[in-house]
Scaffold this active site. Sequence first.
Site, PDB file in Angstrom:
ATOM      1  N   HIS A 136     -10.346  23.862  20.017  1.00 39.62           N
ATOM      2  CA  HIS A 136     -10.950  25.080  19.438  1.00 39.62           C
ATOM      3  C   HIS A 136     -10.494  25.123  17.967  1.00 39.62           C
ATOM      4  O   HIS A 136      -9.655  25.936  17.573  1.00 39.62           O
ATOM      5  CB  HIS A 136     -10.486  26.306  20.221  1.00 39.62           C
ATOM      6  CG  HIS A 136     -11.296  27.541  19.971  1.00 39.62           C
ATOM      7  ND1 HIS A 136     -12.369  27.567  19.100  1.00 39.62           N
ATOM      8  CD2 HIS A 136     -11.192  28.809  20.480  1.00 39.62           C
ATOM      9  CE1 HIS A 136     -12.887  28.784  19.095  1.00 39.62           C
ATOM     10  NE2 HIS A 136     -12.194  29.558  19.917  1.00 39.62           N
ATOM     11  N   ASP A 231      -2.864  32.384  25.788  1.00 38.16           N
ATOM     12  CA  ASP A 231      -4.296  32.199  26.091  1.00 38.16           C
ATOM     13  C   ASP A 231      -4.434  32.256  27.616  1.00 38.16           C
ATOM     14  O   ASP A 231      -3.449  32.074  28.345  1.00 38.16           O
ATOM     15  CB  ASP A 231      -4.787  30.852  25.526  1.00 38.16           C
ATOM     16  CG  ASP A 231      -6.290  30.647  25.701  1.00 38.16           C
ATOM     17  OD1 ASP A 231      -7.008  31.638  25.958  1.00 38.16           O
ATOM     18  OD2 ASP A 231      -6.756  29.493  25.603  1.00 38.16           O
ATOM     19  N   ARG A 299     -11.041  35.118  11.860  1.00 40.53           N
ATOM     20  CA  ARG A 299     -12.103  34.179  12.276  1.00 40.53           C
ATOM     21  C   ARG A 299     -13.244  34.245  11.261  1.00 40.53           C
ATOM     22  O   ARG A 299     -13.822  33.235  10.897  1.00 40.53           O
ATOM     23  CB  ARG A 299     -12.630  34.536  13.678  1.00 40.53           C
ATOM     24  CG  ARG A 299     -11.614  34.430  14.816  1.00 40.53           C
ATOM     25  CD  ARG A 299     -11.187  33.001  15.058  1.00 40.53           C
ATOM     26  NE  ARG A 299     -12.319  32.125  15.306  1.00 40.53           N
ATOM     27  CZ  ARG A 299     -12.912  31.962  16.491  1.00 40.53           C
ATOM     28  NH1 ARG A 299     -12.452  32.580  17.551  1.00 40.53           N
ATOM     29  NH2 ARG A 299     -13.945  31.132  16.640  1.00 40.53           N
TER      30      ARG A 299
HETATM   31  N1   CP Z   1     -11.299  33.515  20.631  1.00 40.87           N
HETATM   32  C1   CP Z   1     -12.587  33.247  20.840  1.00 40.87           C
HETATM   33  O1   CP Z   1     -13.081  32.150  20.567  1.00 40.87           O
HETATM   34  O2   CP Z   1     -13.288  34.279  21.377  1.00 40.87           O
HETATM   35  P1   CP Z   1     -14.773  34.197  21.950  1.00 40.87           P
HETATM   36  O3   CP Z   1     -14.731  33.314  23.165  1.00 40.87           O
HETATM   37  O4   CP Z   1     -15.132  35.617  22.279  1.00 40.87           O
HETATM   38  O5   CP Z   1     -15.670  33.622  20.902  1.00 40.87           O
HETATM   39  N1  NVA Z   2      -9.062  28.518  26.457  1.00 36.70           N
HETATM   40  C1  NVA Z   2     -10.064  29.545  26.427  1.00 36.70           C
HETATM   41  C2  NVA Z   2     -10.261  30.042  25.054  1.00 36.70           C
HETATM   42  C3  NVA Z   2     -11.260  31.160  24.901  1.00 36.70           C
HETATM   43  C4  NVA Z   2     -11.462  31.556  23.476  1.00 36.70           C
HETATM   44  C5  NVA Z   2     -11.357  29.008  27.005  1.00 36.70           C
HETATM   45  O1  NVA Z   2     -11.699  27.862  26.699  1.00 36.70           O
HETATM   46  O2  NVA Z   2     -12.010  29.713  27.781  1.00 36.70           O
END
Ligand code: CP
Ligand code: NVA
Length: 313
Positions: A136, A231, A299
């Site tokens: 991410h 997370d 973000r």
């Molecule tokens: N943190 C994040 O990526 O949030 P969303 O999944 O809501 O985009």
């Molecule tokens: N690890 C989580 C992050 C969400 C922003 C997922 O992939 O669902």
Amino acid sequence: MPRSPLRGRSYVSVNDLSIDEFRLVLETAADVKRRQQQGEVSRRFEGKTLGLVFQKPSLRTRVSFEVAMNQEGGRGLYLSPAEVGLGEREAVDDVALVLSRYVDAIAARVFGHNLVVDLAKHASVPVINALSDWEHPCQALADLQTIRERKGRLAGLKLSFIGDGNNVAASLALACAKTGMHFDCASPAGYELPPALLDQCKCDAKKTGSVIRQVRDTKDAAKGCDAFYGDVWASMGQEREREKRLCDFKGYTIDRALLAIANPDALVLHCLPAHYGEEIQRDVTRIPESAIWDQAENRLHAQKALLLLLLGF
Ligand code: CP
Ligand code: NVA
């Protein structure tokens, strides 16, 4: 002003940026935020469109990308899973080739990381990884921007991720290695960061002096910690493993007891959405050291900076 060295490039992994390029994005993000706070208005994305190809739900990523485009006079075009059927209704390379004829950049949120790798390979416009099962990278930019704002520096600080060695942890590990931050990922057996990812950190870590560790004990991670990170235990696509994970991750919760072991004023970070009472207690997200809402705001600034640089401004 010289043209951006990132013009036309894609950002699929944190490791697509060199140490200097990663710093450039963070500095640009800080500048973008400062200018917005001073009320400066600019329309650099006038006539430009960002295609948002999403296979998974999103609040922050979708909204921050769309608002970033709008604020600079451009637009975001959201394409839901049902509309595109990436790799199912239509081959990934065809989607990349077609979208490249319409839009100026693509942000893709996918299950399999290879989908976004393939999009970037075949698109003639920049492709941004808006979350895959492996990384991410946009989140990591906003997170390090947030830590730098709050602590005034990055190098030499220790970030401790508590929980699953997942996509968010992976990008953070790579980002810490680039910035000289130390990084501990404390996970139960079977949920560690992939060894291949730890290997990817080594080259940068050697140059910046950062120490990237996979540990088991949360107390070990909490010692000398300047910022905690949480997370969810079950990421999108892992919903069927949720019950098992609830058992396996017991004790991997960020709470006041863990904070008491850390350095004074240790920050509390979370990418959101959060499952309170699981990976983090709600009360620690409401203390002054919590930078969670700044992270969410950043973000917007970090991704606007990234878009500016990839689009050549
Ligand atoms: N943190 C994040 O990526 O949030 P969303 O999944 O809501 O985009
Ligand atoms: N690890 C989580 C992050 C969400 C922003 C997922 O992939 O669902």
